[in-house]
Design a protein around this motif. Structure first.
Motif, mmCIF file in Angstrom:
data_model
loop_
_atom_site.group_PDB
_atom_site.id
_atom_site.type_symbol
_atom_site.label_atom_id
_atom_site.label_comp_id
_atom_site.label_asym_id
_atom_site.label_seq_id
_atom_site.Cartn_x
_atom_site.Cartn_y
_atom_site.Cartn_z
ATOM 1 N N ASP A 51 -22.858 -156.774 11.463
ATOM 2 C CA ASP A 51 -21.406 -157.529 11.274
ATOM 3 C C ASP A 51 -20.873 -156.903 9.811
ATOM 4 O O ASP A 51 -19.728 -156.574 9.724
ATOM 5 N N GLU A 52 -21.524 -156.729 8.649
ATOM 6 C CA GLU A 52 -20.983 -156.323 7.647
ATOM 7 C C GLU A 52 -20.548 -154.737 7.729
ATOM 8 O O GLU A 52 -19.685 -154.334 7.412
ATOM 9 N N VAL A 53 -21.353 -153.952 8.294
ATOM 10 C CA VAL A 53 -21.092 -152.640 8.676
ATOM 11 C C VAL A 53 -19.857 -152.518 9.670
ATOM 12 O O VAL A 53 -19.054 -151.498 9.411
ATOM 13 N N LYS A 54 -19.880 -153.361 10.550
ATOM 14 C CA LYS A 54 -18.834 -153.441 11.532
ATOM 15 C C LYS A 54 -17.377 -153.736 10.725
ATOM 16 O O LYS A 54 -16.430 -153.032 11.038
ATOM 17 N N LYS A 55 -17.643 -154.625 9.726
ATOM 18 C CA LYS A 55 -16.201 -155.096 9.101
ATOM 19 C C LYS A 55 -15.695 -154.205 8.161
ATOM 20 O O LYS A 55 -14.594 -154.166 7.703
ATOM 21 N N LEU B 24 -16.669 -148.518 8.801
ATOM 22 C CA LEU B 24 -17.619 -147.142 8.858
ATOM 23 C C LEU B 24 -17.567 -146.540 10.083
ATOM 24 O O LEU B 24 -18.111 -146.970 11.236
ATOM 25 N N ARG B 25 -17.080 -145.460 10.184
ATOM 26 C CA ARG B 25 -17.188 -144.585 11.242
ATOM 27 C C ARG B 25 -18.333 -143.430 11.215
ATOM 28 O O ARG B 25 -18.389 -142.825 9.862
ATOM 29 N N GLY B 26 -18.941 -142.915 12.054
ATOM 30 C CA GLY B 26 -19.784 -141.846 12.147
ATOM 31 C C GLY B 26 -19.299 -140.175 11.312
ATOM 32 O O GLY B 26 -18.351 -139.890 11.730
ATOM 33 N N PRO C 109 -17.711 -145.672 15.781
ATOM 34 C CA PRO C 109 -18.004 -146.768 14.863
ATOM 35 C C PRO C 109 -19.386 -147.187 14.661
ATOM 36 O O PRO C 109 -19.956 -147.354 15.676
ATOM 37 N N THR C 110 -19.738 -147.216 13.599
ATOM 38 C CA THR C 110 -21.247 -147.190 13.181
ATOM 39 C C THR C 110 -21.739 -148.543 13.693
ATOM 40 O O THR C 110 -23.041 -148.539 14.350
ATOM 41 N N GLY C 111 -21.362 -149.528 13.266
ATOM 42 C CA GLY C 111 -21.573 -150.883 13.664
ATOM 43 C C GLY C 111 -21.933 -151.093 15.244
ATOM 44 O O GLY C 111 -22.965 -151.695 15.528
#
Length: 595
Positions: free
Chosen positions: A157-161, A164-166, A173-175
């Motif tokens: 969830d932290e990465v989604k917020k 960050l994209r590949g 979206p990485t997350g």
């Protein structure tokens, strides 16, 4: 973030460019000079001096670069350092306290960094890439410790917020990608780091691994914990020998310290990491071809679905991210998703690393915030076009990217804006061109690369790129036909639509964008049998323009076959019987006197 030390440290660039420029010799000279003067392991911290190897800090054309850190003083950078310069630097600067101004970095060096935001590359140039202790001293592995206090879902969830994209080129979206793999059923999952960096002129991932391999390992630990992977691979091309040596050492050191393997930092999380060397096939940058290569098969793309998140390595759920993506993760976990999301643009967060090359004054590795314009990257960071020539185009996104023109200088560099303009982010290759570059020849160069690297599995890519290359070859050799331009467009669009993987789907881009923005150059080659940029050898014959020639002799010195006759005070003359049309006279003449 500033770097402080309680003793004198001299950081020596020991990336690939630094080593090639004599970094080892500079290190040895520093150690010898410190020993001779009693400055090595001295009891007094003020007199205790140490030479420290670091990774690439970006401005590779100025290597060997060294930074002198003296407690209580601002660091000083020296450019183009060799072993013979070391005694003077030690005598005058380190012992005498006087900067050797003639060798110190000038304003254009600092201009290169002014608009950069170095977060992924923050420790490259400060950390010893072969020292786990050094990485930990600068805050290394604190991010994975923090992640292990959170649930895997909280980490995702932290990465989604963060947004960050590949960074491998697709920008997914990485997350979200992690979620697909985590939710796939299976008791054994794999994590793969794609370090198969094959774009011409691209060296972002290589420099990260060479300069700070533990940051990549820490990022993989975070991802492995979040997704539920217990085994990982770093897939690195064998042409990166220095990166491979440093990754292997970093893995062994992390295993010995209990950071990799069973019970990571005393928790129930287990993660093993291996290195897989690739044979250098460009197509193995595509994740399904990469997976096939790890399995021992020929590196060829596989149809999707099923996607690797469902059936990947050995038919197990697998997640593939590239080096730069993993290297972003420690900073995101430590500083928080909100911090990261405030960098960049609405849909493209954070920074991006680019390999800036071509006709630009300061070439090298740059890390800039998403949303910086093409103009800022070329003129503010890169210093503009040398020899007072005009900017003509920039190839963004590597061999599968597209060429943009002066009309696109205000285009923000983010995923969506570049695609709308006809280019792409890609892995981060940026090639700048001036008025001496022929855009038809540029398209021919990039298509030659992608056609050669096609795995040949699908007909549109295998046959289509060869057909396009044959047409381009006809055009640049003066055999072009009136219908060739429309044929290039037709075949190119068919290849994009029908190819199996991303190589074929993007291979026509350099041709399609150069036709779109520089159609007049194609027409000049076909109709007039002329190359406006004076680059295509079959269509030009070199002559010296009398009223432009300054009688300086620069062209004669540049000619590798002694085809130019010149005497002081006379106009140069080119002997066409000897001339091999290498263009060195055109490239080196500052007065545009060769036509």
């Amino acid at each position: 973030m500033s770097y402080t030390t309680d003793h004198v440290e001299v950081h020596v660039c020991m990336g690939t460019a630094g080593v090639a420029s004599g970094g080892h010799e500079v290190m040895e000279a520093l150690e010898a000079e410190f020993t001779k003067r009693g400055l090595k392991n001295a009891e007094s911290k003020e007199r205790n001096c140490a030479a420290k190897q670091t990774g690439c800090r970006g401005l590779c054309a100025r290597d060997v670069l060294i930074d002198v850190y003296i407690p209580g003083k601002d660091p000083v950078t020296y450019e183009h350092v060799n072993a013979e310069m070391v005694p003077t630097i030690v005598e005058e600067h380190i012992v005498g306290g006087n900067i050797v101004e003639k060798w110190a970095a000038k304003a254009d060096y600092f201009q290169f960094y002014d608009k950069q935001k170095r977060y992924v590359l923050a420790d490259c140039g400060r950390v010893d890439p072969e020292s786990l202790e050094d990485y930990i001293k600068l805050g290394g592995y604190e991010a994975i410790k923090k992640a292990l206090t959170m649930t895997p879902e909280q980490v995702i969830d932290e990465v989604k917020k963060s947004g960050l994209r590949g960074r491998g080129g697709g920008g997914f979206p990485t997350g979200l990608k992690w979620t697909f793999c985590r939710n796939s059923p299976g008791d054994h999952k794999y994590l793969i780091c794609n370090a198969d960096e094959g774009d011409p002129g691209a060296f972002m991932d290589r420099s990260i691994i060479e300069g700070n391999p533990h940051a990549v390992i820490e990022g993989m630990l975070i991802a492995g914990y979040a997704i539920g992977c217990d085994e990982g691979y770093i897939y690195c091309r064998a042409e990166y020998p220095l990166a491979i040596v440093r990754v292997i050492k970093a893995i062994k050191d992390a295993e010995a310290a209990g950071i990799l393997g069973e019970k990571v930092f005393g928790t129930d999380f287990h993660f093993k990491l291996k290195l897989k060397e690739g044979a250098g096939a460009f197509v193995c940058g595509e994740e399904t071809a990469l997976i096939a290569s790890i399995e021992g098969e020929r590196g060829m793309p596989r149809p999707r679905p099923p996607f690797p998140a469902v059936k990947g390595l050995w038919q197990k759920p697998s997640n593939v991210n590239n080096v730069e993506t993993f290297a972003n993760l420690p900073a995101i976990l430590l500083n928080g998703s909100e911090w990261y999301a405030n960098i960049g643009t609405e849909k493209s967060k954070g920074t991006k690393i680019f390999a800036l090359s071509g006709k630009v004054k300061s070439t090298g590795l740059v890390e800039v915030p998403m949303g910086i314009t093409v103009r800022e990257l070329i003129y503010d960071v890169g210093g503009g076009i040398p020899k007072k020539r005009k900017f003509k185009a920039v190839q963004l996104g590597g061999p599968s990217g597209g060429c943009l023109t002066p009309d696109h200088l205000e285009t923000p560099i983010d995923y969506d804006s570049l695609i709308a303009a006809g280019a792409m982010m890609g892995s981060g290759g940026v090639v700048v061109m001036d008025e001496t570059n022929c855009m038809v020849n540029v398209a021919h160069f990039f298509l030659t690369f992608t056609q050669r690297e096609s795995c040949g599995k699908c007909i549109p890519c295998r046959i289509g790129t060869k057909t396009m290359l044959d047409i381009l070859t006809r055009i640049i050799t003066g055999q072009g036909r009136e219908e060739d331009i429309d044929l290039l467009l037709e075949v190119g669009n068919d290849i994009k639509t029908a190819s199996l993987c991303g190589l074929g789907q993007t291979a026509p881009n350099p041709v399609l964008t150069t036709v779109k923005y520089f159609r007049h150059e194609y027409e000049a080659h076909i109709r007039n049998k002329k190359c406006p940029a004076r680059e295509c050898a079959e269509l030009i014959e070199f002559v010296v323009i009398d009223d432009r020639c300054k009688k300086c002799g620069i062209c004669k010195k540049a000619c590798p076959v002694d085809a130019i006759t010149w005497e002081k005070g006379t106009v140069a003359y080119i002997d066409h019987a000897k001339c091999v049309k290498c263009r060195e006279c055109i490239v080196n003449c500052p007065f545009n006197a060769i036509d």
